[in-house]
Design a protein around this motif. Sequence first.
Motif, mmCIF file in Angstrom:
data_model
loop_
_atom_site.group_PDB
_atom_site.id
_atom_site.type_symbol
_atom_site.label_atom_id
_atom_site.label_comp_id
_atom_site.label_asym_id
_atom_site.label_seq_id
_atom_site.Cartn_x
_atom_site.Cartn_y
_atom_site.Cartn_z
ATOM 1 N N TYR A 82 -13.759 9.282 -18.522
ATOM 2 C CA TYR A 82 -13.458 7.873 -18.275
ATOM 3 C C TYR A 82 -13.307 7.679 -16.771
ATOM 4 N N LEU A 83 -13.223 6.420 -16.357
ATOM 5 C CA LEU A 83 -13.157 6.118 -14.932
ATOM 6 C C LEU A 83 -11.748 5.666 -14.561
ATOM 7 N N GLU A 84 -11.239 6.237 -13.494
ATOM 8 C CA GLU A 84 -9.888 5.891 -13.058
ATOM 9 C C GLU A 84 -9.956 5.338 -11.636
ATOM 10 N N VAL A 85 -9.153 4.294 -11.398
ATOM 11 C CA VAL A 85 -9.149 3.649 -10.083
ATOM 12 C C VAL A 85 -7.934 4.119 -9.291
ATOM 13 N N TRP A 86 -8.145 4.475 -8.034
ATOM 14 C CA TRP A 86 -7.083 5.014 -7.185
ATOM 15 C C TRP A 86 -7.004 4.218 -5.884
ATOM 16 N N LEU A 87 -5.823 4.221 -5.287
ATOM 17 C CA LEU A 87 -5.697 3.778 -3.903
ATOM 18 C C LEU A 87 -5.274 5.015 -3.112
ATOM 19 N N ILE A 88 -6.100 5.358 -2.132
ATOM 20 C CA ILE A 88 -5.820 6.543 -1.319
ATOM 21 C C ILE A 88 -5.280 6.081 0.025
ATOM 22 N N ASN A 89 -4.247 6.766 0.499
ATOM 23 C CA ASN A 89 -3.679 6.401 1.798
ATOM 24 C C ASN A 89 -4.644 6.777 2.904
ATOM 25 N N ARG A 90 -4.598 5.992 3.977
ATOM 26 C CA ARG A 90 -5.518 6.304 5.072
ATOM 27 C C ARG A 90 -5.171 7.638 5.729
ATOM 28 N N ASP A 91 -3.988 8.182 5.441
ATOM 29 C CA ASP A 91 -3.677 9.521 5.955
ATOM 30 C C ASP A 91 -4.442 10.608 5.185
ATOM 31 N N GLY A 92 -5.131 10.200 4.126
ATOM 32 C CA GLY A 92 -5.935 11.174 3.375
ATOM 33 C C GLY A 92 -5.114 12.147 2.563
ATOM 34 N N LYS A 93 -3.800 11.947 2.509
ATOM 35 C CA LYS A 93 -2.964 12.924 1.808
ATOM 36 C C LYS A 93 -2.351 12.383 0.523
ATOM 37 N N ARG A 94 -2.084 11.079 0.521
ATOM 38 C CA ARG A 94 -1.364 10.527 -0.625
ATOM 39 C C ARG A 94 -2.273 9.578 -1.402
ATOM 40 N N MET A 95 -2.090 9.536 -2.686
ATOM 41 C CA MET A 95 -2.851 8.570 -3.464
ATOM 42 C C MET A 95 -2.040 8.106 -4.671
ATOM 43 N N VAL A 96 -2.428 6.943 -5.168
ATOM 44 C CA VAL A 96 -1.749 6.334 -6.311
ATOM 45 C C VAL A 96 -2.811 5.951 -7.333
ATOM 46 N N SER A 97 -2.553 6.278 -8.572
ATOM 47 C CA SER A 97 -3.461 5.824 -9.626
ATOM 48 C C SER A 97 -3.153 4.359 -9.937
ATOM 49 N N VAL A 98 -4.182 3.535 -9.922
ATOM 50 C CA VAL A 98 -3.984 2.110 -10.138
ATOM 51 C C VAL A 98 -4.247 1.738 -11.600
ATOM 52 N N GLY A 99 -5.149 2.477 -12.228
ATOM 53 C CA GLY A 99 -5.420 2.192 -13.630
ATOM 54 C C GLY A 99 -6.745 2.764 -14.077
ATOM 55 N N VAL A 100 -7.041 2.510 -15.335
ATOM 56 C CA VAL A 100 -8.274 3.034 -15.925
ATOM 57 C C VAL A 100 -9.229 1.868 -16.155
ATOM 58 N N MET A 101 -10.502 2.058 -15.802
ATOM 59 C CA MET A 101 -11.499 1.019 -16.062
ATOM 60 C C MET A 101 -11.937 1.142 -17.504
ATOM 61 N N ARG A 102 -11.600 0.142 -18.251
ATOM 62 C CA ARG A 102 -11.812 0.241 -19.692
ATOM 63 C C ARG A 102 -13.273 0.394 -20.068
ATOM 64 N N ASN A 103 -14.117 -0.428 -19.497
ATOM 65 C CA ASN A 103 -15.511 -0.402 -19.923
ATOM 66 C C ASN A 103 -16.441 0.207 -18.882
ATOM 67 N N GLY A 104 -15.883 0.724 -17.819
ATOM 68 C CA GLY A 104 -16.729 1.311 -16.784
ATOM 69 C C GLY A 104 -17.446 0.280 -15.939
ATOM 70 N N GLU A 105 -17.117 -0.998 -16.155
ATOM 71 C CA GLU A 105 -17.758 -2.006 -15.324
ATOM 72 C C GLU A 105 -16.804 -3.165 -15.097
#
Lengths: 189, 306
Positions: free
Chosen positions: B239-262
């Motif tokens: 499945y596809l998961e959406v993330w926000l990655i910090n510009r420091d390249g070290k930290r990230m947060v999962s924002v959610g799952v794309m239900r239908n891939g689109e």
Amino acid sequence: MHVPDDPDTEFDAQLCVEFAAGSRDALAEMYRRWSTLVHTIAYRALGDRHDAEDVTQQVFVSAWHGRASLRPDQGSPAAWLVGITKHRVADMRTQRYRARRNLSAVAAQTVTEPDVHDDDLAERLLLVHELERMGDPRATVLRMAFMEDRPQQEIASELDLPIGTVKSHVRRGLIELRRRLEEVDRVAS
Amino acid sequence: MSHPDDDLLADLALNISDSDSHTGPGDDTSHAEALAHLAGCAACADTVADLRRALSVARRAHRETGWEAPAPDVWSRITDELDSPPTSGSRPDPPPGSPAPMPSAGSPGSDGTRDHRPGPKTEQPPHAPPEHGQAAPPDELTELRSERRDREAARRPRRIAWSAGLAAAALVIGLLGGRALWHESAPQPPQPVTVAQAPLDTLDTTSPQQLGEAAVVRTSNGYKLDIDTSKPLPAGSGYLEVWLINRDGKRMVSVGVMRNGEGPVSFPITQKLIDEGYVIVDISREQFDDNPAHSGDSVVRGKLPA
């Protein structure tokens, strides 16, 4: 407390209908049932009792003003309130962050890390709250299966229940939980 | 085969990480068929992904104890607020059908300070519900209502004083904070506003392809991350998961799952994340492997302008 699930769901649906129709008694009932859940989420997320109480106040005031958006056919009032709570907690954090940023602009390091590890706090508390309202043996089965991560066979023998019963409780519990989380997401997005 | 029913999908969500919970030899065939079905059916794969998320929430819930009831006067604060006639600057009720509104940015306490609270608790009306149990069960409501008129009379002078205090504090903070805080006290725009936008490109360094777009949108209910795609993104067997990655390249947060891939899909976020540098939008392909971390298999990525 130990009512079976289905009558409880019906009761929730009835409460939704009355609330959406503008009944203050229904608001009071919702407050009686869920203010502790709302307040605990806010308190745990913000770590401050004053802010948590402000959020609790805002959640129920928002709920009242937005009562037309509560759909009795879509999930539980608890999940709906938790969705609103997530918004108000996020608002409160943003306000605090801005206040801090603007009042101590030079000391950039005083700004704390985002609470990235606790994104599911509200959902977890909602789940525990729902489990506490649920009757046995279902609540015990779900607690053992989900929270203690124990194999279904082991749960069946420990509780002396047929494996089929355990299995169906776990399935239904998981499907129901997913619905609750969807409802939280629907309100929070 | 036709779509597996909810029970079977729930079993799949449970069994993928818990293979010993098969209950009989009969299950194995249907499980295998359903697994094969998942590989080719985005809708069912999304359902299983959602069920897995629910399961993961449940598994992490196990030490949540200790409820904190709000103070008894919170209920009377709520009824007071609902019973107050609209004052200048207050927000009218939204039209029916609109989502639960947020208090406007200029409402009490919204600047994060405590000074505008309408009096400390000792100044609360003496009609606050009794301290026992949860505040104001329904049978106390009638009594509360009958006392409302008195309470309003008692509250009026305080509200005026409070408004004056709010105005003074707003002036001081406005002077201190300059433009940024001044903007804060302006009313929220009624229409959603896109505050940042970025194309989502494949990570192919030689000829990156744009497969979608990400946008941060401010709405009356907070912030959200909108993802739109030009075509369904390939999820493979996962499945596809959406993330926000910090510009420091070290930290990230999962924002959610794309239900239908689109797209279009949207996820609630906080402005704080953006402010703290979580500006790289990343969509990854994840497997049903009970590992909540980013798989490292990014499909597209885009950086929001600061």
